[in-house]
Every structure is written in C-alpha cells, then in structure tokens.
Motif scaffolding. Structure first.
Motif, mmCIF file in Angstrom:
data_model
loop_
_atom_site.group_PDB
_atom_site.id
_atom_site.type_symbol
_atom_site.label_atom_id
_atom_site.label_comp_id
_atom_site.label_asym_id
_atom_site.label_seq_id
_atom_site.Cartn_x
_atom_site.Cartn_y
_atom_site.Cartn_z
ATOM 1 N N GLN A 266 -23.395 -25.446 -59.839
ATOM 2 C CA GLN A 266 -23.451 -26.859 -59.454
ATOM 3 C C GLN A 266 -22.456 -27.162 -58.343
ATOM 4 O O GLN A 266 -22.780 -27.876 -57.382
ATOM 5 C CB GLN A 266 -23.165 -27.735 -60.670
ATOM 6 N N ASN A 267 -21.238 -26.616 -58.444
ATOM 7 C CA ASN A 267 -20.249 -26.809 -57.382
ATOM 8 C C ASN A 267 -20.719 -26.180 -56.073
ATOM 9 O O ASN A 267 -20.494 -26.728 -54.985
ATOM 10 C CB ASN A 267 -18.909 -26.205 -57.801
ATOM 11 N N GLN A 268 -21.365 -25.018 -56.192
ATOM 12 C CA GLN A 268 -21.917 -24.382 -55.007
ATOM 13 C C GLN A 268 -22.972 -25.266 -54.351
ATOM 14 O O GLN A 268 -23.011 -25.412 -53.121
ATOM 15 C CB GLN A 268 -22.519 -23.022 -55.379
ATOM 16 N N MET A 269 -23.815 -25.843 -55.179
ATOM 17 C CA MET A 269 -24.855 -26.723 -54.655
ATOM 18 C C MET A 269 -24.256 -27.962 -53.989
ATOM 19 O O MET A 269 -24.731 -28.406 -52.929
ATOM 20 C CB MET A 269 -25.783 -27.155 -55.792
ATOM 21 N N THR A 270 -23.203 -28.508 -54.574
ATOM 22 C CA THR A 270 -22.570 -29.702 -54.007
ATOM 23 C C THR A 270 -21.975 -29.400 -52.638
ATOM 24 O O THR A 270 -22.130 -30.176 -51.680
ATOM 25 C CB THR A 270 -21.489 -30.228 -54.954
ATOM 26 N N SER A 271 -21.282 -28.263 -52.537
ATOM 27 C CA SER A 271 -20.718 -27.866 -51.240
ATOM 28 C C SER A 271 -21.820 -27.585 -50.227
ATOM 29 O O SER A 271 -21.704 -27.938 -49.043
ATOM 30 C CB SER A 271 -19.836 -26.629 -51.414
ATOM 31 N N LEU A 272 -22.888 -26.953 -50.697
ATOM 32 C CA LEU A 272 -24.011 -26.657 -49.814
ATOM 33 C C LEU A 272 -24.662 -27.938 -49.303
ATOM 34 O O LEU A 272 -25.076 -28.015 -48.135
ATOM 35 C CB LEU A 272 -25.030 -25.806 -50.561
ATOM 36 N N SER A 273 -24.747 -28.937 -50.158
ATOM 37 C CA SER A 273 -25.335 -30.206 -49.744
ATOM 38 C C SER A 273 -24.524 -30.850 -48.617
ATOM 39 O O SER A 273 -25.091 -31.378 -47.647
ATOM 40 C CB SER A 273 -25.410 -31.164 -50.938
ATOM 41 N N ALA A 274 -23.193 -30.791 -48.722
ATOM 42 C CA ALA A 274 -22.347 -31.337 -47.663
ATOM 43 C C ALA A 274 -22.540 -30.574 -46.354
ATOM 44 O O ALA A 274 -22.601 -31.167 -45.271
ATOM 45 C CB ALA A 274 -20.882 -31.292 -48.095
ATOM 46 N N ASN A 275 -22.662 -29.244 -46.450
ATOM 47 C CA ASN A 275 -22.876 -28.431 -45.250
ATOM 48 C C ASN A 275 -24.235 -28.726 -44.616
ATOM 49 O O ASN A 275 -24.366 -28.824 -43.386
ATOM 50 C CB ASN A 275 -22.767 -26.959 -45.598
ATOM 51 N N LEU A 276 -25.253 -28.878 -45.448
ATOM 52 C CA LEU A 276 -26.591 -29.189 -44.944
ATOM 53 C C LEU A 276 -26.616 -30.554 -44.264
ATOM 54 O O LEU A 276 -27.292 -30.737 -43.239
ATOM 55 C CB LEU A 276 -27.606 -29.158 -46.088
ATOM 56 N N THR A 277 -25.889 -31.499 -44.819
ATOM 57 C CA THR A 277 -25.841 -32.832 -44.221
ATOM 58 C C THR A 277 -25.214 -32.791 -42.835
ATOM 59 O O THR A 277 -25.706 -33.430 -41.888
ATOM 60 C CB THR A 277 -25.040 -33.786 -45.127
ATOM 61 N N THR A 278 -24.141 -32.011 -42.696
ATOM 62 C CA THR A 278 -23.503 -31.868 -41.383
ATOM 63 C C THR A 278 -24.442 -31.209 -40.383
ATOM 64 O O THR A 278 -24.570 -31.656 -39.227
ATOM 65 C CB THR A 278 -22.218 -31.044 -41.506
ATOM 66 N N ALA A 279 -25.121 -30.150 -40.816
ATOM 67 C CA ALA A 279 -26.066 -29.453 -39.931
ATOM 68 C C ALA A 279 -27.216 -30.373 -39.532
ATOM 69 O O ALA A 279 -27.649 -30.383 -38.371
ATOM 70 C CB ALA A 279 -26.603 -28.205 -40.625
ATOM 71 N N GLN A 280 -27.700 -31.145 -40.486
ATOM 72 C CA GLN A 280 -28.800 -32.067 -40.188
ATOM 73 C C GLN A 280 -28.378 -33.101 -39.153
ATOM 74 O O GLN A 280 -29.127 -33.399 -38.213
ATOM 75 C CB GLN A 280 -29.246 -32.765 -41.469
ATOM 76 N N GLU A 281 -27.176 -33.640 -39.289
ATOM 77 C CA GLU A 281 -26.701 -34.645 -38.340
ATOM 78 C C GLU A 281 -26.585 -34.058 -36.937
ATOM 79 O O GLU A 281 -26.946 -34.703 -35.947
ATOM 80 C CB GLU A 281 -25.349 -35.195 -38.804
ATOM 81 N N ASN A 282 -26.090 -32.832 -36.838
ATOM 82 C CA ASN A 282 -25.957 -32.195 -35.527
ATOM 83 C C ASN A 282 -27.318 -31.927 -34.898
ATOM 84 O O ASN A 282 -27.517 -32.129 -33.684
ATOM 85 C CB ASN A 282 -25.173 -30.888 -35.659
ATOM 86 N N ILE A 283 -28.271 -31.466 -35.707
ATOM 87 C CA ILE A 283 -29.612 -31.184 -35.176
ATOM 88 C C ILE A 283 -30.291 -32.477 -34.743
ATOM 89 O O ILE A 283 -30.936 -32.545 -33.681
ATOM 90 C CB ILE A 283 -30.459 -30.455 -36.233
ATOM 91 N N GLN A 284 -30.158 -33.516 -35.534
ATOM 92 C CA GLN A 284 -30.767 -34.796 -35.170
ATOM 93 C C GLN A 284 -30.140 -35.368 -33.908
ATOM 94 O O GLN A 284 -30.836 -35.974 -33.080
ATOM 95 C CB GLN A 284 -30.630 -35.786 -36.328
ATOM 96 N N ALA A 285 -28.834 -35.174 -33.733
ATOM 97 C CA ALA A 285 -28.172 -35.645 -32.513
ATOM 98 C C ALA A 285 -28.686 -34.886 -31.297
ATOM 99 O O ALA A 285 -28.945 -35.481 -30.240
ATOM 100 C CB ALA A 285 -26.659 -35.483 -32.651
ATOM 101 N N ALA A 286 -28.849 -33.556 -31.438
ATOM 102 C CA ALA A 286 -29.385 -32.761 -30.333
ATOM 103 C C ALA A 286 -30.809 -33.174 -29.995
ATOM 104 O O ALA A 286 -31.184 -33.268 -28.821
ATOM 105 C CB ALA A 286 -29.329 -31.273 -30.701
ATOM 106 N N HIS A 287 -31.605 -33.433 -31.010
ATOM 107 C CA HIS A 287 -32.989 -33.864 -30.781
ATOM 108 C C HIS A 287 -33.027 -35.231 -30.095
ATOM 109 O O HIS A 287 -33.840 -35.458 -29.179
ATOM 110 C CB HIS A 287 -33.722 -33.921 -32.119
ATOM 111 N N ALA A 288 -32.153 -36.124 -30.508
ATOM 112 C CA ALA A 288 -32.114 -37.452 -29.900
ATOM 113 C C ALA A 288 -31.692 -37.378 -28.436
ATOM 114 O O ALA A 288 -32.251 -38.069 -27.578
ATOM 115 C CB ALA A 288 -31.166 -38.364 -30.679
#
Length: 331
Positions: A266-288
């Motif tokens: 569960q802790n691994q998943m929580t940390s992974l979720s934070a990392n995925l959120t950061t990656a998503q924001e960067n990809i969306q910024a590049a796309h924009a």
C-alpha cells in the motif's frame, strides 16, 4: 539651314547647334545633351542609355486588382486560421496544420491519458489493499481475544469444567467469526482473504511492460489456513488450552505478517501515485505547449490581420476602378 560650329572643347558644357528656319530670320539654339558619356579605365567612352518603364492602362486585364485580390485572399486565409485557433484554443487542430507536431501531440496525449488512468488504477489498488488490511486487522483482534481465552483456560488451578465449557463456547464463536470475515471480505465481487486472490496484476503505468505492473497475492486467512479451526484446537481441557495457546500465537504472527506485506504494498502504491501524478502533469504541460494556442500572441496577430483585411478591401476597390480611367482617354 543649320550651321554647326563648335568652340574649344570644354568638359562640362554641351555642344550647341545654331539653326535658322527656312521661313524665319530668327535664330534659335538647340542644346544637345545626347546620352551620358562615361569614360572607361581603358580610355574608351561608354554610352549608357536610360529607359523609363511605363505601365499602361489596360481594359481586359487589371494587374493591380489581381494582385490586390491575391493579397486579400491570403489575408482572409490567415484570418480564418486565427479565428479557428482562438475559438478552439488549439494551434494544431488537424494533421495538415503541423504533420510532425500532430504526431508528437498524439503521442503525448496517449501518454497523458495512460498516466491518468494509471493513477486511477493505483487508487483502486490502494482501496483493495485497505479493504484486505482492515479485515486482517479484525482477524488479528479476534486472535488476540482467542489467545487470552486460551491462556486463561490453561490456568488449571483456577478452572473447573463449568468455566472451561464457557470459555470453549466463546472460543468456538471466535473461530467461526474468523471464517466469516475471511469468506465475506471482497472488493467488487472478488474475494480477498479466502485464498483465491493470487497473482492479481495492477496496471500502474501507461504501457504494457513489467515496470508498469505490480502483481499481488493474498494468502488465505480462514481458521483452517491459520491452523486454529475447531477441528485443530479447543480449550475445553487444560492441556488443550495449552496447545491452543501455541497455535493461536502462531496464527497471530501469520496474520501480522500478511498485514505487514499488504501495508508495504500500500505504501508503495501511494508513493507510485505521487510519482504518476508528477509525470502526468509534466506530460500534459508538454502537450499544452505544443498543441494549445498562445492566446496573447494569436490575439495580437488577429487584430493585425483584421486591419490588413480592411486595408486590402479598400485597395482592391480602388484597383478595380483603374480601367475606368482608360475610358476617359477615349472620350
């Protein structure tokens, strides 16, 4: 008759001719400028002739109007594109706008969508783990109570058949409750603690690769799997209670280990979720940055094109009336 005469050669004074008309005694002088003479380095004189191009008035073809129309058409096309970009908010709407940028934009959009769904998948996985961990916490609490009863029943110096029978009844009820929790704990119709939850894969990334997947198995936590079922232990006798103490304490250790593994995941998943959120924001910024229109820049261009369109229409109107000037020459 004209009598030609020349005086001493002078550099900057033109030659003149004195002419006498046949019907007049009055003399007049013609200044002959001729062509411009340039002296070359070799000593030869080069005569350069100056020509002044003339633009005629044509009736069948109006070049000025055609050029004005072409320019106005280009302005209208650019204005239409600016309107489309401002109304849609996109500077790349179709592949024709920017073929290479369109391909990159589709790739970035695909990756951004994948990250978005992966974040949702991770959150669902955390919910699964929390459900299992909560059930295991209840089972651990039951096992602690069972251990207390077994320890009490093992104290033979203070127990009699009546107290042992009462303790055994409560003990058996707790054993049944363990099975009820293990069999009924599920997520979305999938049982979690009856031993059937094996090698379940969580897709925690945008691509089908091992680094974007986490496999999870949860062992069975029924009373039989833990070794504390009614057929295995009881506390109706002092000796049985002593054996039950060992079995229940081993079950407590097993359940704690299962809960620990689930908690770590569960802790691994929580940390992974934070990392995925950061990656998503960067990809969306590049796309924009690639696809979205720069509103300030495009608005300025739009205003400029509006002015250019108005001036182009005015010039075209004037150019269309140029052939009418030729009619005046025919009057």
């Amino acid at each position: 008759m004209c009598t030609s005469h020349s005086g001493p050669i002078r550099t900057k004074r033109p030659r003149t001719k004195t002419c006498r008309p046949l019907n007049s005694l009055r003399q007049w002088t013609v200044v002959s400028t001729g062509a411009r003479k340039l002296r070359l380095p070799s000593g030869r004189i080069n005569v350069s002739r100056r020509t002044n191009p003339m633009s005629g008035l044509l009736i069948n073809y109006n070049a000025s109007a055609v050029n004005s129309y072409d320019n106005l058409d280009q302005t209208n096309s650019a204005l239409a594109q600016a309107v489309g970009e401002l109304s849609s908010g996109l500077q790349i709407q179709t592949a024709a706008d920017n073929p290479a940028g369109y391909v990159i934009g589709q790739y970035l959009q695909e990756e951004a969508n994948g990250y978005t769904q992966a974040i949702s998948n991770v959150q669902d996985a955390v919910s699964v783990l929390q459900t299992a961990q909560g059930a295991l916490g209840q089972e651990a609490s039951i096992l602690q109570t069972m251990n207390t009863l077994a320890t009490q029943a093992a104290n033979g110096g203070t127990q009699n058949s009546s107290t042992l029978s009462a303790s055994q009844s409560e003990f058996a009820s707790l054993q049944a409750e363990l099975d009820q929790i293990a069999q009924s704990t599920n997520y979305g119709g999938t049982a979690l603690l009856n031993g059937s939850y094996q090698n379940q894969t969580f897709q925690v990334g945008p691509y089908n690769q091992s680094s974007d997947q986490i496999a999870l198995s949860i062992a069975s936590s029924t009373s039989t799997a833990l070794g504390v079922n009614t057929a295995a232990i009881s506390i109706g006798l002092v000796t049985s209670a002593q054996a039950a103490m060992t079995a229940v304490q081993a079950a407590i250790s097993t359940v704690a280990s299962m809960a620990s593994d689930i908690g770590a995941t569960q802790n691994q998943m929580t940390s992974l979720s934070a990392n995925l959120t950061t990656a998503q924001e960067n990809i969306q910024a590049a796309h924009a940055n690639l696809v979205d229109v720069n509103v300030a820049k495009e608005t300025t261009q739009f205003a400029s094109l509006q002015i250019l369109e108005q001036s182009g229409m005015s010039v075209l109107y004037q150019a269309q009336h140029l052939p009418s000037l030729a009619q005046k020459l025919l009057q």
